[in-house]
Design an enzyme around this catalytic site. Structure first.
Site, PDB file in Angstrom:
ATOM      1  N   HIS A   1     -29.992   0.297 -31.290  1.00 47.63           N
ATOM      2  CA  HIS A   1     -30.443   1.345 -30.375  1.00 47.63           C
ATOM      3  C   HIS A   1     -30.916   0.740 -29.045  1.00 47.63           C
ATOM      4  O   HIS A   1     -30.454   1.136 -27.966  1.00 47.63           O
ATOM      5  CB  HIS A   1     -31.595   2.116 -31.056  1.00 47.63           C
ATOM      6  CG  HIS A   1     -32.145   3.244 -30.255  1.00 47.63           C
ATOM      7  ND1 HIS A   1     -31.816   4.557 -30.506  1.00 47.63           N
ATOM      8  CD2 HIS A   1     -33.017   3.280 -29.221  1.00 47.63           C
ATOM      9  CE1 HIS A   1     -32.455   5.344 -29.651  1.00 47.63           C
ATOM     10  NE2 HIS A   1     -33.195   4.591 -28.862  1.00 47.63           N
ATOM     11  N   GLU A   2     -31.818  -0.226 -29.132  1.00 45.06           N
ATOM     12  CA  GLU A   2     -32.395  -0.800 -27.909  1.00 45.06           C
ATOM     13  C   GLU A   2     -31.368  -1.607 -27.109  1.00 45.06           C
ATOM     14  O   GLU A   2     -31.393  -1.616 -25.878  1.00 45.06           O
ATOM     15  CB  GLU A   2     -33.625  -1.664 -28.230  1.00 45.06           C
ATOM     16  CG  GLU A   2     -34.788  -0.915 -28.857  1.00 45.06           C
ATOM     17  CD  GLU A   2     -35.268   0.302 -28.073  1.00 45.06           C
ATOM     18  OE1 GLU A   2     -35.024   0.369 -26.849  1.00 45.06           O
ATOM     19  OE2 GLU A   2     -35.878   1.205 -28.682  1.00 45.06           O
TER      20      GLU A   2
ATOM     21  N   HIS B   1     -29.463   0.744 -24.909  1.00 52.62           N
ATOM     22  CA  HIS B   1     -30.157   0.975 -23.630  1.00 52.62           C
ATOM     23  C   HIS B   1     -29.976  -0.225 -22.703  1.00 52.62           C
ATOM     24  O   HIS B   1     -29.707  -0.065 -21.515  1.00 52.62           O
ATOM     25  CB  HIS B   1     -31.668   1.148 -23.871  1.00 52.62           C
ATOM     26  CG  HIS B   1     -32.064   2.467 -24.437  1.00 52.62           C
ATOM     27  ND1 HIS B   1     -31.642   3.678 -23.909  1.00 52.62           N
ATOM     28  CD2 HIS B   1     -32.884   2.798 -25.475  1.00 52.62           C
ATOM     29  CE1 HIS B   1     -32.175   4.672 -24.596  1.00 52.62           C
ATOM     30  NE2 HIS B   1     -32.926   4.171 -25.562  1.00 52.62           N
TER      31      HIS B   1
ATOM     32  N   HIS C   1     -26.549  -0.457 -21.176  1.00 47.47           N
ATOM     33  CA  HIS C   1     -26.397   0.627 -20.192  1.00 47.47           C
ATOM     34  C   HIS C   1     -27.010   0.173 -18.859  1.00 47.47           C
ATOM     35  O   HIS C   1     -26.390   0.289 -17.790  1.00 47.47           O
ATOM     36  CB  HIS C   1     -27.113   1.883 -20.729  1.00 47.47           C
ATOM     37  CG  HIS C   1     -26.796   3.134 -19.979  1.00 47.47           C
ATOM     38  ND1 HIS C   1     -27.375   4.345 -20.275  1.00 47.47           N
ATOM     39  CD2 HIS C   1     -25.976   3.385 -18.931  1.00 47.47           C
ATOM     40  CE1 HIS C   1     -26.917   5.275 -19.452  1.00 47.47           C
ATOM     41  NE2 HIS C   1     -26.071   4.711 -18.623  1.00 47.47           N
TER      42      HIS C   1
END
Length: 600
Positions: A391-392, A395, A398
């Site tokens: 998940h991290e 980010h 991105h």
């Protein structure tokens, strides 16, 4: 590495390979101090542009100075706070963090004249500036100002609204105090028969209990406590709705909902489509509720049965090294370039891995423009931590692609987009894990983990979003709120969403009273749209391959260079249509079908 509380290492004893390399931002404290002084000096240069922003050359110079100051303060602020988060008890970095916060406020005040001054220009002049090639780097900024212009008031009115700002925070502050400080819950018996005080933190643990009596008692005690405060809580929520109506009227928006969506330029249809498309697919949730009833082996499924695990705890021991490898293998569909950047993140000090004494809890991805992103973890060797890593890093990549491809102004993406990149990684990891295992127990554990994410992130958040829409529309129509009306609306929604196959206990009608998100109005829909967009991307990537991957990487590289809805649409996910939500629902249906096979 051990992570038991009794033996947490001190920060100084954490091996270098498990620490992030903040030296990549500032090699020394002297370097930080030097940039701090530079910002102080540059703030003195801002004054010269007051009253001069009706000239293209002056406007460009002012924007360039604003960018320079903003980039520097961002770097100073991020660095000092990440140092502080390594060990919150360290007084050196506590002081540095405070110092950067104070400077950040100074910067905000010094630059606050720019937007209001540009907005005093006529529409014609703004359009000339937008078309001016010398201002090409600021085209999106100026377009955004032009779009906001009809909702910006005169100087005197804006000053008055600014003064109302503190009063407008009152409903949320009062709710927070009531909910976190003054609310006292009774004692209930835990699984061992011991009397334990119910708290917010323990409530979910009790609802996850294998002992049904514990679950029921916690549920009833929770809502009985809220019920005693129902008049105060209804008045507090009503005050928050009144505040939203005040701002939407003052700024000339058609409704509170549209006022809230305007900032991100999200069409109202995105919100209404989400609700209507989820309504279409409620039979799937009802089917999942029936499956839950069957798997739990109960005659009646109650509201307090929704969080208890459907399968015995499946302890997956996943070391950090194994988690990194599995996440990388799972993200192979995203192509070599993505994987190479991911590997750089692993190898080059982006990640702060384990817990240590005084370290901030939780996990996040952060960074400043011009340096690589960073990820804070508190890795425990389990499945959940592996999903957190995926998940991290979603980010982080991105941010990496946005910063690499976009100028400073256009690199920052909105919250509406932020959760897409992180959730997509989780979706690909889940798909990989499910395909990789033949162990029935592991498979069932993963399926229920994923199905519950759909239930809580898509269905539940959409129900919250619908509740907010209904109460604001009723207020706009002149209705006043009683606790009975709020409870009735909320109870009816629970009946509609959960279906006839389960017992929707009357106590749940008070749940509206304990949801803090209702004080950050019209926000929760972003969880459901983000999850749906990510699930839609994942489905396209797994089915189409390269063309879908190219579109997705284009999305990551776009940052905030256009409005969120346009960036997603170009990448093949049109959130103003029901299609992405339908694609997400087809994934949910596949999960249920697979679970039903194992439930026979």
């Amino acid at each position: 590495m051990t992570t038991t509380t009794a033996q947490l290492p001190k920060r100084a004893d954490v091996p270098a390979e498990h620490q992030w390399k903040l030296e990549d931002i500032y090699p020394s404290q002297e370097a930080w101090n030097k940039e701090y002084q530079e910002v102080k000096t540059l703030l003195g240069d801002v004054q010269q542009y007051h009253g001069k922003l009706n000239d293209a050359a002056q406007l460009k110079a002012c924007f360039e100075l604003e960018d320079k100051i903003s980039m520097l303060i961002e770097r100073l602020y991020v660095y000092s706070n990440m140092r502080h988060h390594q060990d919150m008890a360290d007084p050196t970095y506590q002081a540095l963090s405070d110092k950067s916060k104070k400077l950040s406020v100074e910067v905000g005040e010094a630059l606050s004249f720019i937007t209001p001054e540009v907005l005093t220009l006529s529409e014609e002049q703004l359009k000339e500036f937008i078309a001016n090639p010398d201002l090409a780097d600021y085209k999106h900024t100026l377009e955004e100002m032009l779009r906001q212009k009809p909702h910006v008031l005169s100087k005197a009115e804006e000053a008055l609204l600014a003064q109302v700002g503190n009063i407008s925070q009152a409903p949320g502050t009062i709710f927070g105090m009531l909910n976190n400080a003054d609310m006292k819950f009774p004692k209930i018996k835990n699984e061992k028969g011991e009397e334990v005080e119910l708290t917010h933190g323990r409530y979910i643990q009790f609802l996850e209990s294998r002992n049904r009596e514990v679950r029921e008692n916690a549920f009833k005690a929770m809502y009985a406590t809220y019920s005693k405060q129902k008049n105060t809580l209804a008045a507090t929520l009503s005050a928050n709705v009144t505040k939203n109506l005040f701002y939407s009227k003052a700024r000339k928006y058609p409704s509170a909902l549209e006022a809230s969506l305007y900032g991100d330029n999200i069409p109202k249809e995105v919100y209404t489509n989400l609700i209507s498309t989820i309504h279409e697919h409620l039979p799937l949730l009802h089917r999942y509720m029936n499956l839950r009833k069957k798997l739990l082996g109960v005659n009646e499924l109650h509201m307090y049965d929704l969080f208890t695990p459907l399968v015995d705890e499946f302890d997956m021991d996943v070391s950090y090294e194994e988690a990194k490898k599995t996440v990388k293998d799972a993200l192979k569909p995203l192509g070599d370039d993505y994987l190479n950047v991911l590997q750089s993140g692993y190898d080059e000090g982006w990640i702060d891995v384990y817990e240590n004494e005084g370290k901030r809890s939780g996990a996040y991805s952060w960074g400043a423009y011009g340096t690589h992103p960073y990820v804070l973890l508190n890795h425990k060797d389990n499945l959940n931590s592996m999903f957190t890593l995926a998940h991290e890093m979603g980010h982080a990549l991105h941010s990496y692609y946005s910063d690499k491809e976009q100028k400073y102004r256009d690199a920052q993406y909105t919250i509406f987009l932020a959760e897409v990149a992180s959730t997509l990684n989780e979706a690909l990891l889940m798909d990989y894990m499910l395909k990789r295992t033949d162990d029935t127990k592991e498979k069932m554990y993963l399926l229920t983990y994923y199905a519950d994410q759909f239930r809580t992130t898509v269905f539940r958040q959409t129900m919250f979003a619908e509740f907010e829409k209904i109460i604001h529309e009723k207020a706009e129509a002149g209705e006043s709120f009683t606790p009975q009306l709020l409870s009735e609306i909320y109870y009816d929604l629970n009946k509609k969403y959960h279906g006839e196959g389960m017992v929707v206990d009357q106590d749940i009608e008070m749940e509206w009273a304990r949801i803090p998100h209702f004080y950050t109005s019209f926000y929760v829909y972003k969880y459901a749209t983000g999850f749906s967009a990510a699930t839609s991307f994942a489905k396209q990537i797994l089915e189409e391959g390269d063309p879908a991957v190219d579109r997705y990487l284009g999305f990551l590289k776009s940052g905030g260079s256009d409005f969120s809805i346009n960036i997603l649409k170009r990448a093949g996910v049109d959130m103003s249509s029901p299609e992405p939500i339908r694609q997400a629902m087809s994934v949910f249906e596949d999960l249920i079908e697979e679970m039903e096979k194992y439930a026979k």
